[in-house]
Design a protein around this motif. Structure first.
Motif, PDB file in Angstrom:
ATOM      1  N   SER A   9      -7.811   3.500   5.413  1.00  0.00           N
ATOM      2  CA  SER A   9      -9.315   3.233   4.991  1.00  0.00           C
ATOM      3  C   SER A   9      -9.550   2.980   2.822  1.00  0.00           C
ATOM      4  N   PHE A  10      -8.606   2.956   2.266  1.00  0.00           N
ATOM      5  CA  PHE A  10      -8.519   2.095   1.132  1.00  0.00           C
ATOM      6  C   PHE A  10      -8.596   0.733   1.175  1.00  0.00           C
ATOM      7  N   THR A  58      -5.903   8.031   5.714  1.00  0.00           N
ATOM      8  CA  THR A  58      -6.743   8.010   4.274  1.00  0.00           C
ATOM      9  C   THR A  58      -6.446   6.891   4.026  1.00  0.00           C
ATOM     10  N   LEU A  59      -4.851   6.467   3.850  1.00  0.00           N
ATOM     11  CA  LEU A  59      -4.352   5.169   2.531  1.00  0.00           C
ATOM     12  C   LEU A  59      -5.902   3.919   3.376  1.00  0.00           C
TER      13      LEU A  59
END
Lengths: 319, 337, 271
Positions: free
Chosen positions: C124-125, C121-122
């Motif tokens: 994708s930032f 998830t990180l």
């Protein structure tokens, strides 16, 4: 045991709250849009997308979305998948079995193999065998799980053709236990490798620690047989720290399952999770996240409880 | 007395350390223990007294670096003497805990925290006397009563963590004496305890000795304790026996300068009894076992040091009077004053 | 024994580092150079020492450049996470109380997340790439350092020399930086070394799952992902990148374990 059960529970609630907020924010703020899958359909208009957005509940401010979601969470309605509109809990439980079978088998294997290696090393500290075990566990911990997966597939499935390279059973075939076990074999071993190394190091330290204790000298002075000393005195005591490790292994196994399931196309929670991340299927991703966080915290509480039962020192101090 | 039950001859223990020179922990220690007799081995820490005890029971770490030599003839009931240092593992195990037992210094760490007191006593009886679990458990209760614990029926089910230090040491004694050994080795059994508890434990040991008739090797650095329990004193210094005499003789007229300083502040047997003195400190340090001085190992700290005499060769243990041995070249001169 | 493994590890890492800095300059291939006439060459075939991949790029050069990226990412992530960890751990260990409780709650919570979830998830930032990976790996790895520093500082806080300096009126900053930190450098170096190893592994995982270094730039993890499709005909494409990762990570772990013994002999005897 200054911690009462209540304060433990309170800490667990705080932890879960932090996990839920962080996870929610991370997912929703990350670039990418659950509507991407619809936006590509031919003839999709802005108005239609707006309707979908509304139905997904994504058109209200983020804090409101969070509260709605948490409320549902507490009352057993974990939402519905953005992809196929199934209830999240149904989807999770549909995939849980496969993961439990894989992770369960792997952790049994890992505990057995790792503990045996550790005990072997601790009783022969400094020997060639001990050194080999130590090096082996560093090596196992240093290599990414998925690489073992690829190498095993290329060796046992592709080259030798002994075992299938993926899936939970032969596609199109009827279910049979033999077929299932053959499919389980490689992924379970691959998933077990890393934990085996951890278990082996941990066990070795725990046993070596106990071996240096005064009461082991007492046991020897009593003229007990080496066998009795090993099982009744050394391992009984070394078991206690190992309970802790068993509890801590849970998140690690889940992370490992994520990757292993991808390599072996195993239809479990891990793959479901990765898919839901890719499709920005927030309800499913958050559902799995909370599910595993709850399991992890329960795991640690359970560990403490087990420890308290197994260790007379704690049993006594609570009286 | 019908000859000693244990005769130690030229016991030597060396520890090899990776890379460095070997460490001679004990160098040629010889002494006898008569049946029912109490022999106190006295000395500062690292004098080799505990290593001697561990070597006799074969409890030294079995690493490749440990070399034990010499002879320790032990006479079991109605049998010929066996050499403890030459026995195979299995035979040695049959002696440990049955014919020779040991009580250790720290009762807080010497009992297994996860087994009940009852189990820890019973397992000796089951191992050596072939008792069933039930018989052994009954015997354990009896032993707990004999070592003066109240409510033995309750205590068998307790874990060590529930008992005080004094109680735990009583349990250790119960374990050690469960099989009625001929010899008990007590390695500083009271050092870790409160003063009042120390006295109780000593009284208990003496009472049980009178009752059961075992011999005791009492390792300690507490002269007061020695005076209370010992028949004979063996003084050790840097791995060697430097004086060996009956207790009254040793305390009243020590011959070796080291023993003289050791007992100096406690000149008479009765004064020692009255004051329960600890070892006085002696200037200087016990020499590093890897670099022991030439000649008499005590000479750098000795008030009677004579250059050329004391630092030349290592003195041997000689017999000064009947039953009184001393390792000092100048003992006669010094005794004359 | 430990000393020997530590120096073995040192040799492994130094040789690898040297190879991936110098060799790419000497080899006649560019890591991005496509050569459709020479695809899937097996190792030891002519000038391509380790063969070529599915579009004819030289495997050796790509491995070396990938390893260089991995090592750089590992080192940078280590620097960043060590800094963060020392700061947070130092403060909580020093002040204790609420600061400490809050930090520990956060650490506990983060540990509840499966690492892969955080990484993905990180990832994708930011723009996928080396810098992003350094960032996210540090975000995940600082906690370990923080815990160690916190524990060590708390243990030392009550020791005489610290109390003495405090009694003499030293400022908190002075005590932390001049008295406490120098005494725990050893422990910090050990965690940091092991963290380089962990960072390299994490990079491999993230790139393997497609969120790390993006093609066509070579990365060990991404090469493994590509190789997956060609396991049947060309297993070496999967085996080689794994071996390079193994050499780097095993070497670093050996060094870390060896240093641990040097720093804390008691721990070492048991470990």
């Amino acid at each position: 045991m200054t911690d009462t059960f209540v304060s433990r529970l309170a800490r667990m609630v705080v932890t879960l709250a932090i996990v839920s907020v962080t996870g929610f924010l991370l997912l929703h703020l990350a670039p990418g849009d659950p509507l991407a899958q619809f936006a590509l359909s031919p003839g999709m208009t802005e108005t239609q997308l707006g309707m979908i957005r509304h139905q997904m509940g994504l058109d209200v401010p983020l804090p409101v979305q969070y509260l709605v979601w948490v409320k549902g969470l507490l009352f057993g309605d974990w939402g519905r998948s953005f992809r196929d509109h199934q209830p999240v809990l149904t989807i999770i439980f549909g995939h849980l079995g496969a993961t439990l079978e894989l992770a369960g088998t792997a952790s049994l294997l890992a505990t057995w193999a790792g503990a045996s290696m550790g005990v072997y090393g601790a009783f022969r500290q400094g020997s060639r065998g001990d050194t080999m075990m130590t090096i082996l566990s560093v090596v196992l911990l240093s290599i990414p799980t998925f690489w073992f997966g690829l190498v095993f597939i290329s060796l046992f499935s592709v080259r030798l053709g002994w075992l299938p390279s993926g899936n939970i059973h032969t596609v199109g075939g009827a279910f049979s236990p033999g077929d299932y076990l053959r499919h389980l074999f490689l992924p379970a071993i691959v998933l077990a490798l890393g934990s085996t190394a951890i278990w082996s190091r941990y066990t070795r330290n725990a046993v070596a620690e106990v071996l240096g204790q005064d009461y082991i000298r007492t046991a020897r002075a009593k003229g007990l047989s080496p066998r009795r000393i090993r099982y009744r005195h050394v391992l009984r005591n070394a078991l206690l720290p190992m309970i802790t490790l068993a509890g801590l292994q849970f998140p690690t196994l889940l992370s490992g399952a994520l990757v292993t399931e991808t390599v072996f196309t195993w239809p479990g929670i891990g793959r479901l999770f990765l898919d839901s991340l890719e499709y920005r299927d927030y309800p499913v991703a958050m559902g799995i996240l909370m599910f595993s966080a709850v399991l992890a915290t329960f795991g640690s509480i359970l560990t403490d409880a087990l420890y308290a039962v197994a260790d007379p020192r704690l049993r006594v101090s609570r009286q | 007395m019908s000859g000693p039950i244990l005769s130690v001859r030229k016991l030597a223990v060396t520890f090899a350390q990776g890379g460095g020179p070997d460490i001679p922990a004990v160098e040629g220690a010889s002494f006898d223990v008569g049946a029912g007799e109490t022999v106190a081995i006295v000395g500062e820490s690292s004098s080799g007294k505990s290593v001697t005890a561990m070597a006799l029971l074969g409890l030294l770490p079995a690493g490749a670096g440990t070399v034990v030599s010499g002879q320790a003839l032990f006479r079991r009931d109605g049998e010929n003497a066996v050499d403890l240092l030459a026995l195979p593992d299995r035979a040695m195990r049959a002696i440990r805990g049955r014919d020779i037992s040991m009580v250790f210094q720290d009762p807080m760490t010497s009992l297994n925290p996860v087994l009940t007191i009852g189990e820890q006593i019973a397992e000796v009886l089951m191992t050596h006397d072939g008792l069933t679990r039930r018989q052994a458990q009954a015997m354990a209760i009896e032993m707990l009563a004999r070592v003066g614990l109240r409510d033995p029926g309750q205590i068998v089910a307790h874990y060590p963590g529930q008992l005080s230090g004094g109680m735990r040491q009583r349990v250790m004694i119960a374990i050690a004496l469960a099989c009625r050994p001929r010899l008990l080795i007590a390695d500083e059994p009271t050092t870790a305890l409160d003063v009042t508890v120390q006295a109780q434990i000593l009284a208990l040991l003496r009472g049980l000795q009178a009752e059961m008739g075992m011999a005791i090797i009492f390792i300690t650095h507490n002269i007061g304790v020695v005076a209370q329990v010992a028949d004979r004193i063996v003084v050790m210094y840097s791995g060697q026996v430097v004086e060996n005499a009956p207790v009254r003789d040793a305390l009243d007229s020590p011959l070796m300068p080291y023993s003289r300083v050791l007992f100096r502040t406690v000149p008479t047997y009765d004064a020692v009894l009255a004051r329960r003195q600890r070892l006085p400190t002696i200037p200087g340090h016990v020499p590093d076992p890897r670099h022991r001085p030439q000649g008499c190992t005590f000479h750098p700290r000795c008030a009677h040091f004579r250059p050329g005499v004391c630092d030349g060769f290592r003195p041997s243990l000689e017999s000064a009077r009947s039953g009184h041995e001393v390792r000092c070249v100048r003992w006669e001169e010094i005794a004359r004053g | 024994m430990k000393i020997r493994t530590a120096s073995t590890g040192m040799v492994m890492v130094v040789v690898l580092a040297f190879a991936c800095v110098v060799l790419p300059l000497l080899l006649p291939f560019d890591p991005l150079e496509i050569d459709l006439h020479h695809r899937f060459l097996p190792p030891l075939s002519g000038s391509h020492v380790l063969g070529t991949d599915e579009i004819g790029r030289d495997t050796l050069v790509r491995l070396l450049v990938g390893a260089r990226t991995s090592l750089l990412i590992g080192l940078s992530a280590m620097a960043l996470s060590t800094l963060t960890g020392c700061l947070t751990g130092g403060l909580t260990g020093f002040y204790g109380g609420w600061t400490r409780r809050v930090l520990m709650r956060i650490v506990d919570s983060v540990l509840c997340f499966p690492t892969i979830f955080l990484l993905l998830t990180l990832a994708s930032f930011g723009q996928p790439g080396a810098l992003t990976i350094v960032g996210i790996v540090s975000l995940v790895a600082w906690m370990e350092v923080s815990r160690v520093v916190d524990g060590q500082v708390r243990a030392l806080r009550g020791r005489e020399f610290v109390v003495a300096v405090e009694a003499m009126g030293a400022s908190a900053a002075h005590m932390l930086l001049r008295e406490l930190l120098p005494n725990i450098t050893g422990a910090i170096i050990v965690v940091s070394t092991l963290n380089v190893a962990r960072a390299i592994l994490m990079e491999a995982y993230v790139s393997y799952l497609g969120n790390g270094i993006q093609p066509p730039q070579p990365s060990l993890g991404a090469m493994l992902n590509d190789a997956q499709e060609y396991l049947r005909p060309d297993p070496w494409l999967a085996i080689l990148p794994g071996l390079v990762i193994a050499v780097a990570v095993i070497g670093l772990n050996f060094i870390g374990d060896g240093l641990r013994v040097a720093v804390d002999p008691r721990q070492g005897r048991r470990a």
